[in-house]
Design an enzyme around this catalytic site. Sequence first.
Site, mmCIF file in Angstrom:
data_model
loop_
_atom_site.group_PDB
_atom_site.id
_atom_site.type_symbol
_atom_site.label_atom_id
_atom_site.label_comp_id
_atom_site.label_asym_id
_atom_site.label_seq_id
_atom_site.Cartn_x
_atom_site.Cartn_y
_atom_site.Cartn_z
ATOM 1 N N ARG A 279 1.204 -1.202 0.017
ATOM 2 C CA ARG A 279 0.073 0.466 -0.109
ATOM 3 C C ARG A 279 0.845 0.772 -0.513
ATOM 4 O O ARG A 279 1.013 1.170 0.907
ATOM 5 C CB ARG A 279 -0.735 0.340 1.033
ATOM 6 C CG ARG A 279 -1.870 0.878 1.666
ATOM 7 C CD ARG A 279 -2.330 0.693 2.773
ATOM 8 N NE ARG A 279 -1.406 1.281 3.135
ATOM 9 C CZ ARG A 279 -1.622 2.341 4.629
ATOM 10 N NH1 ARG A 279 -2.782 1.133 5.673
ATOM 11 N NH2 ARG A 279 -0.766 2.394 5.457
ATOM 12 N N HIS A 283 -3.328 5.043 4.735
ATOM 13 C CA HIS A 283 -4.563 3.878 4.501
ATOM 14 C C HIS A 283 -5.669 4.737 4.449
ATOM 15 O O HIS A 283 -6.255 4.389 3.590
ATOM 16 C CB HIS A 283 -4.936 3.283 6.255
ATOM 17 C CG HIS A 283 -6.437 2.702 6.468
ATOM 18 N ND1 HIS A 283 -6.678 1.673 6.065
ATOM 19 C CD2 HIS A 283 -7.124 3.761 7.212
ATOM 20 C CE1 HIS A 283 -7.473 1.597 6.174
ATOM 21 N NE2 HIS A 283 -8.271 2.501 7.034
ATOM 22 N N TYR A 292 5.021 5.174 11.190
ATOM 23 C CA TYR A 292 4.244 4.143 11.253
ATOM 24 C C TYR A 292 5.702 2.910 10.763
ATOM 25 O O TYR A 292 5.860 2.025 10.570
ATOM 26 C CB TYR A 292 3.892 2.735 11.946
ATOM 27 C CG TYR A 292 2.773 3.273 10.692
ATOM 28 C CD1 TYR A 292 2.724 2.339 9.712
ATOM 29 C CD2 TYR A 292 1.529 4.076 10.637
ATOM 30 C CE1 TYR A 292 1.782 2.767 8.524
ATOM 31 C CE2 TYR A 292 0.686 4.221 9.663
ATOM 32 C CZ TYR A 292 0.155 3.642 8.655
ATOM 33 O OH TYR A 292 -0.328 3.852 7.416
#
Lengths: 415, 325
Positions: A279, A283, A292
């Site tokens: 990805r 998100h 992160y």
Amino acid sequence: MTTKQRQDVIHEAKFMDGDEFHIAVFKLLQQDGTLYDGAKAPKLDKEKALRIYRAMLFTRVLDERMLAAQRQGRLSFYMQCTGEEAAVVGSTAALDDDDMIMAQYREQAALAYRGFSVDEFMNQMFGNEKDYGKGRQMPIHYGSAKLNYMTISSPLATQIPQAAGYAYGQKMAGQENCTLVYFGEGAASEGDFHAALNMATVHHAPVIFFCRNNGYAISTPAVEQFAADGVAPRAFGYKMRVIRVDGNDLLAVYQATLEARHHVVKHHHPVLIEAMTYRLAAHSSSDDPSGYRSKKEEEAWREKDPILRMRRWLESKKWWSEEEEKSLQEDMRKDVLDTMKRAQKLPPPTLDSLFTDVYARPTPALKAQFEQLKAHIRKYPEAYPKSADRLDDTSLDDTRPELEDSTNIAAKGEA
Amino acid sequence: MAKRNMLQAINEALDTAMAADEKVMCFGEDVGGFGGVFRATSNLQEKFGKARCFNTPLVEQGIVGFANGLASQGSIAVAEIQFADYIFPAFDQIVNETAKFRYRSGNLFNVGGLTIRAPYGGGISGGHYHSQSPEAYFAHTPGLKVVIPRNPHQAKGLLLASIRDPDPVIFFEPKRLYRASSGEVPESDYELPLGEAEVTREGSDITLVAWGAQMEMAEKAADLADKEGISCEIIDLRTILPWDAETVAESVFKTGRLLVTHEAPLTGGFAGEIAATIQEHCFLYLESPISRVTGLDTPFPLTLEKEYMPDHLKIFEAIKASVNF
């Protein structure tokens, strides 16, 4: 019940740890647009290859523009498919256009491939009066009965057992079709996933379970999602065919899904595909991946860009050129921007859309609440600008023709 | 007309629906060859084949998820949850998916073809996890219909109507009555209306509202009250969602008093919803506070089940208290 399982006997407490289930990755196309040695490209004519590529490119353009629109405050929310275009378009392109797709939420590329128009995308995202979902769900919750694309639902993984049921219905109706259901590796942790795989194999449903293993479930990396070798080995426990494929390799995804489709439609036995991808984007527009994961990690994956890989392959076949690329991108950008402006100006759905479709026919309680709300808005019109001047356009009349119009089961009572 | 118990009536309804429309499929745990733990689906697999009546794995969220997909495809899915106590693993599929399928898609897709059957309620020494009445959880969710029959005749007609209704229905069957209740049931294919309560006994002093197995308690209590000169009107709500407020209000206009009884616990129970709505409509007609006779605010017990249950005596006492307020 008898089982067909072999009953080999041992007399030593010998445990198995599953390492023998390590699954290889199916790859055909290298990043430079050439095939691996010994790899054979699937049959893909120029027309279809370009239909696929246009859908991938459009999705990238749409994602860029809509994220920008969200940052400018024109849109409340957005989710990008960026990095996963080959996984999504490659699999959708291997289906018949009348096979059902049950997506999770990040698969706008599938809709783009099937021909969802820019207007249709925008109407949903702006929740205007032309939105098929009547302004009831957040942006990106698309659906199209015409294009066999089930309306997106936010709760994670719920579509997976539904796909098994839908596919079973297709089989019972004698259709030579299948259902393909998309989900992420995070959703595969939900009970629904396990319920679905078990139901589907036991009941021989023609369904393709397509896991986009994109590395992250919001901020949780795949290594914290499961201890095993990804999602694919779970198929063995359910006696399901499985393949792991390079999700950034359009040709490999296409070939694998094509064969999966052939198998599920012919043998009525499901298949699991795990597409290894990444990805590249956040998100959602509310997420910040810098919290992160490292830029370095992202950059490494950017070099595996599935669109670039596909483009190089097309160029190697002389089916595509730099000029065509530039001109198409420009047209798409303009189209997206112009359409967005148009969609933004359309009015929201009328007040009755709050109350319709809860039931096939409005109940007495809903009718009463509708009348109460109208009376209240008439009293304080300035507080409800979206509805106040259009109250007379709305009614909860049971005899409206669209109530008769439901796509599938409306006839349950009347049949 | 033939004499049938409730299970036979339910079996007949399923048989009738499957014979009339090949799109109807029945499935759930042990539903296939065995006919379900209560035998409600007996002989259906034999008659209609394993593809249309089948066992599922033990997975409630899978059963309802599968059923949602099947119904959205255009099939008619009749899913059995073996006991209503075990419906909660499927709660998400029911309240987030089943209930909202039509609304969230703007009517592009719906699961109107879905009926979920589940035995519910106490009185069978079932203890903790074989006795609950979870109707109030589902009554809070727009988009569902919740139906509960009181006897075999009602069960067949209401189940056939549920299976053919254009909305998804949760059909709770009072399992205490499965074999205990019998009566005349037409052999024909007939439907009873959903969303409509039925006045089963006319009276003038107080309105008793109940559903399912609790109807029997209301009737017994009304008989006791009658001996004391109190005339009870009894209403079987039949459909908990959407419920028939009009019929209840009409009755309360006449009697001036209302008592609602259900097996589920008091707090947050559906009686509270009825009481609130009726006081809004009938405030100036009420002669006494609306009374609720329900299960206790405890989990359902095993040994002291009789003490827990809202029986005819508890209802009788509440009737007297209401009339003598």
